[in-house]
Design a protein around this motif. Structure first.
Motif, PDB file in Angstrom:
ATOM      1  N   LEU A 164     -37.095 -54.244  78.156  1.00  0.00           N
ATOM      2  CA  LEU A 164     -36.563 -52.987  78.664  1.00  0.00           C
ATOM      3  C   LEU A 164     -37.683 -52.349  79.487  1.00  0.00           C
ATOM      4  O   LEU A 164     -38.720 -51.963  78.947  1.00  0.00           O
ATOM      5  N   ILE A 165     -37.477 -52.285  80.796  1.00  0.00           N
ATOM      6  CA  ILE A 165     -38.508 -51.810  81.723  1.00  0.00           C
ATOM      7  C   ILE A 165     -38.404 -50.308  81.941  1.00  0.00           C
ATOM      8  O   ILE A 165     -39.400 -49.598  81.980  1.00  0.00           O
ATOM      9  N   ASP A 166     -37.180 -49.817  82.091  1.00  0.00           N
ATOM     10  CA  ASP A 166     -36.959 -48.409  82.348  1.00  0.00           C
ATOM     11  C   ASP A 166     -35.589 -48.020  81.804  1.00  0.00           C
ATOM     12  O   ASP A 166     -34.657 -48.830  81.835  1.00  0.00           O
ATOM     13  N   TYR A 167     -35.501 -46.801  81.328  1.00  0.00           N
ATOM     14  CA  TYR A 167     -34.242 -46.278  80.800  1.00  0.00           C
ATOM     15  C   TYR A 167     -34.053 -44.886  81.371  1.00  0.00           C
ATOM     16  O   TYR A 167     -34.708 -43.934  80.922  1.00  0.00           O
ATOM     17  N   HIS A 168     -33.240 -44.801  82.407  1.00  0.00           N
ATOM     18  CA  HIS A 168     -32.858 -43.509  82.998  1.00  0.00           C
ATOM     19  C   HIS A 168     -34.076 -42.667  83.364  1.00  0.00           C
ATOM     20  O   HIS A 168     -34.080 -41.455  83.208  1.00  0.00           O
ATOM     21  N   HIS A 169     -35.146 -43.332  83.808  1.00  0.00           N
ATOM     22  CA  HIS A 169     -36.380 -42.673  84.236  1.00  0.00           C
ATOM     23  C   HIS A 169     -36.999 -41.799  83.142  1.00  0.00           C
ATOM     24  O   HIS A 169     -37.736 -40.859  83.437  1.00  0.00           O
ATOM     25  N   VAL A 181     -37.704 -45.949  91.278  1.00  0.00           N
ATOM     26  CA  VAL A 181     -39.059 -45.487  90.970  1.00  0.00           C
ATOM     27  C   VAL A 181     -39.387 -45.792  89.512  1.00  0.00           C
ATOM     28  O   VAL A 181     -38.595 -45.514  88.612  1.00  0.00           O
ATOM     29  N   ILE A 182     -40.549 -46.370  89.317  1.00  0.00           N
ATOM     30  CA  ILE A 182     -41.040 -46.692  87.970  1.00  0.00           C
ATOM     31  C   ILE A 182     -42.104 -45.675  87.590  1.00  0.00           C
ATOM     32  O   ILE A 182     -43.209 -45.668  88.158  1.00  0.00           O
ATOM     33  N   GLY A 183     -41.761 -44.801  86.665  1.00  0.00           N
ATOM     34  CA  GLY A 183     -42.704 -43.791  86.187  1.00  0.00           C
ATOM     35  C   GLY A 183     -43.314 -43.010  87.332  1.00  0.00           C
ATOM     36  O   GLY A 183     -42.610 -42.573  88.247  1.00  0.00           O
ATOM     37  N   THR A 184     -44.627 -42.866  87.293  1.00  0.00           N
ATOM     38  CA  THR A 184     -45.358 -42.175  88.358  1.00  0.00           C
ATOM     39  C   THR A 184     -46.019 -43.163  89.313  1.00  0.00           C
ATOM     40  O   THR A 184     -46.836 -42.770  90.135  1.00  0.00           O
ATOM     41  N   TYR A 185     -45.647 -44.442  89.198  1.00  0.00           N
ATOM     42  CA  TYR A 185     -46.334 -45.488  89.959  1.00  0.00           C
ATOM     43  C   TYR A 185     -45.763 -45.701  91.357  1.00  0.00           C
ATOM     44  O   TYR A 185     -46.448 -46.227  92.227  1.00  0.00           O
ATOM     45  N   GLY A 186     -44.499 -45.341  91.570  1.00  0.00           N
ATOM     46  CA  GLY A 186     -43.905 -45.495  92.887  1.00  0.00           C
ATOM     47  C   GLY A 186     -42.653 -46.343  92.856  1.00  0.00           C
ATOM     48  O   GLY A 186     -42.156 -46.725  91.786  1.00  0.00           O
TER      49      GLY A 186
END
Length: 168
Positions: free
Chosen positions: A100-105, A138-143
Motif C-alpha cells: 500500500l503506497i498511498d491512501y487518499h493522500h 502526488v506522493i506525500g511532500t515529495y512531488g
C-alpha cells in the motif's frame, strides 16, 4: 458508500513472476470494497537491497476503495498469504508483494502502517509504473509521480524496463 483512491504496488520474482503479478491484479477486484481503476504496464526491475536474487516483475494499480487504510492493508496481506508469501528475508525473493503506497493522500504513522509508503518516492519500480497511469499523482511532500520517476531514471536509466502492457 464513500470511496477513496489508493495506490498499490505489486512485485514478484519467483514462480513465474509475470503470472503472479497478473493473478494478484485480478484478485484485487475480488476484495469486497475494492475496484481496480487503472493498471500500469509491467516492468522488469533489478532487486534492491539484497541483490543476489532474480529480477522482479513490477506494476502499480490505482484502486477505488470503501475500506479504511488498515482494512485495505489487511486485505492485501491476506492476498499475499493466500498466494504463499513468506516473510523470512527482508528485501528477499518473494512470490508476491503487495504494498500500500498511498491512501487518499493521507499521512499515517502507526506501528503497522506508514503512509505514504516511506521509500516509495525512492523506488523507480514504483514511481515509473505510477507515472505511466497517473503522472500527476502526488506522493506525500515529495512531488508528482512523473517528476519522481524522471529524477530516478536520470540517476539510473536502466532501473526499469517495460515488458508488457497489461492488455498484451
Amino acid at each position: 458508500m464513500n470511496t477513496v483512491t489508493a495506490v498499490i504496488a505489486l512485485g514478484s520474482n519467483l514462480e513465474n513472476p509475470r503470472q503472479q503479478v497478473e493473478t494478484a491484479m485480478a484478485a484485487l477486484n475480488q476484495i469486497k470494497g475494492v475496484r481496480v481503476k487503472a493498471i500500469s504496464p509491467l516492468y522488469t526491475t533489478k532487486p534492491v537491497g539484497l541483490t543476489d536474487q532474480p529480477d522482479f516483475v513490477n506494476a502499480v494499480v490505482l484502486v477505488h476503495t470503501s475500506l479504511s487504510a488498515p482494512e485495505l492493508l489487511g486485505a492485501l496481506q491476506e492476498l499475499e498469504n493466500q498466494r504463499g508469501r513468506i516473510r523470512d528475508v527482508p528485501n528477499g525473493p518473494r512470490i508476491i508483494d503487495l504494498d500500500l503506497i498511498d491512501y487518499h493522500h493521507q499521512t499515517i504513522n502507526e506501528a503497522d502502517l506508514v503512509l505514504p509508503h516511506p521509500r516509495a518516492h525512492e523506488r523507480a519500480f514504483v514511481m515509473v509504473p505510477l507515472a505511466a497511469i497517473a503522472p500527476y499523482y502526488v506522493i506525500g511532500t515529495y512531488g508528482s509521480a512523473s517528476a519522481l520517476a524522471a529524477k530516478l531514471l536520470k540517476a539510473e536509466p536502466d532501473a526499469v524496463t517495460i515488458i508488457a502492457d497489461v492488455q498484451d
